[in-house]
Motif scaffolding. Sequence first.
Motif, PDB file in Angstrom:
ATOM      1  N   UNK A   2       0.829  -1.196   0.000  1.00  0.00           N
ATOM      2  CA  UNK A   2       0.000   0.000   0.000  1.00  0.00           C
ATOM      3  C   UNK A   2       0.869   1.253   0.000  1.00  0.00           C
ATOM      4  N   UNK A   3       0.459   2.283  -0.744  1.00  0.00           N
ATOM      5  CA  UNK A   3       1.236   3.523  -0.767  1.00  0.00           C
ATOM      6  C   UNK A   3       1.493   4.101   0.616  1.00  0.00           C
ATOM      7  N   UNK A   4       0.491   4.011   1.490  1.00  0.00           N
ATOM      8  CA  UNK A   4       0.641   4.565   2.838  1.00  0.00           C
ATOM      9  C   UNK A   4       1.735   3.836   3.617  1.00  0.00           C
ATOM     10  N   UNK A  96       3.792   9.664  -3.705  1.00  0.00           N
ATOM     11  CA  UNK A  96       3.457   8.246  -3.829  1.00  0.00           C
ATOM     12  C   UNK A  96       2.078   7.937  -3.262  1.00  0.00           C
ATOM     13  N   UNK A  97       1.543   8.834  -2.430  1.00  0.00           N
ATOM     14  CA  UNK A  97       0.204   8.629  -1.882  1.00  0.00           C
ATOM     15  C   UNK A  97      -0.874   8.836  -2.942  1.00  0.00           C
ATOM     16  N   UNK A 145       1.942   2.697  -9.679  1.00  0.00           N
ATOM     17  CA  UNK A 145       0.924   2.164 -10.569  1.00  0.00           C
ATOM     18  C   UNK A 145      -0.377   2.968 -10.409  1.00  0.00           C
ATOM     19  N   UNK A 146      -0.965   3.339 -11.533  1.00  0.00           N
ATOM     20  CA  UNK A 146      -2.282   3.971 -11.574  1.00  0.00           C
ATOM     21  C   UNK A 146      -3.037   3.371 -12.754  1.00  0.00           C
ATOM     22  N   UNK A 150      -0.717   7.763 -15.036  1.00  0.00           N
ATOM     23  CA  UNK A 150      -0.397   9.187 -14.898  1.00  0.00           C
ATOM     24  C   UNK A 150      -0.823   9.690 -13.527  1.00  0.00           C
ATOM     25  N   UNK A 151       0.018  10.550 -12.945  1.00  0.00           N
ATOM     26  CA  UNK A 151      -0.284  11.193 -11.669  1.00  0.00           C
ATOM     27  C   UNK A 151      -0.253  12.703 -11.897  1.00  0.00           C
ATOM     28  N   UNK A 152      -1.389  13.384 -11.790  1.00  0.00           N
ATOM     29  CA  UNK A 152      -1.421  14.825 -12.068  1.00  0.00           C
ATOM     30  C   UNK A 152      -0.448  15.602 -11.194  1.00  0.00           C
TER      31      UNK A 152
END
Length: 217
Positions: A2-4, A96-97, A145-146, A150-152
């Motif tokens: 998990x990102x957290x 990363x969150x 991973x998304x 893409x992560x704005x």
Amino acid sequence: MLPEEVYDVAQKKGMLHFFHANSLATSISLLKLNSLASRKHVESSGLAQTVQYTDDIDKSLGVWNDVFLDTVDIHRRASRRNNYGPILFVFDSKIILSASGVRITKTNPSKWQINTPIEQRYFTSIAELDTDWNAGNFDQMITLQTPNGAIPFDRNFLSVIIDDPATGDAPSKDYIAAEEEVSKLTNRTITRRQCTSWCKCKENYQSSWITSKMFSI
């Protein structure tokens, strides 16, 4: 993982910033997308990106749609140019969150084979990550991973550092052109990289094809 959970380990290890280096052409595409995007996402968007020798194997290994980050500024740490490019995006580690998944590699995917087991590719538990993840190990890459790769860009996108291949004190035409192009697309602080006397980047950039490839649009 998990990102957290990964973020908590990063904070424990003092990893406050993460980094993404790329060529000028690819960096401009990311800024146009207003996102830190995978190579698959950039390609699907019809925007330019500089060819990397690992592109074909990345597709075979299933990392073509991943977003890559480093735990350190490789150029500064290694006292040489970053092979991925002269444009460095600096992020708060909270980036990363924003991902739906996070994996940390044990070795650079360029060293993997199709049959390389998952446990040799990635850390597979938080306990293992807590023990063996080290800032500055260039093999240990953060992969995000998304669903769309893409992560704005948001407040976690902090600044941009641009290499200057010039050997003198005055900014080179390559740096000036790169700064102009980047500044059109972001209001983040842009810094001309200042290197130590023992950094080999100026020597690295003396090959004209490298400068042309990395600073072309």
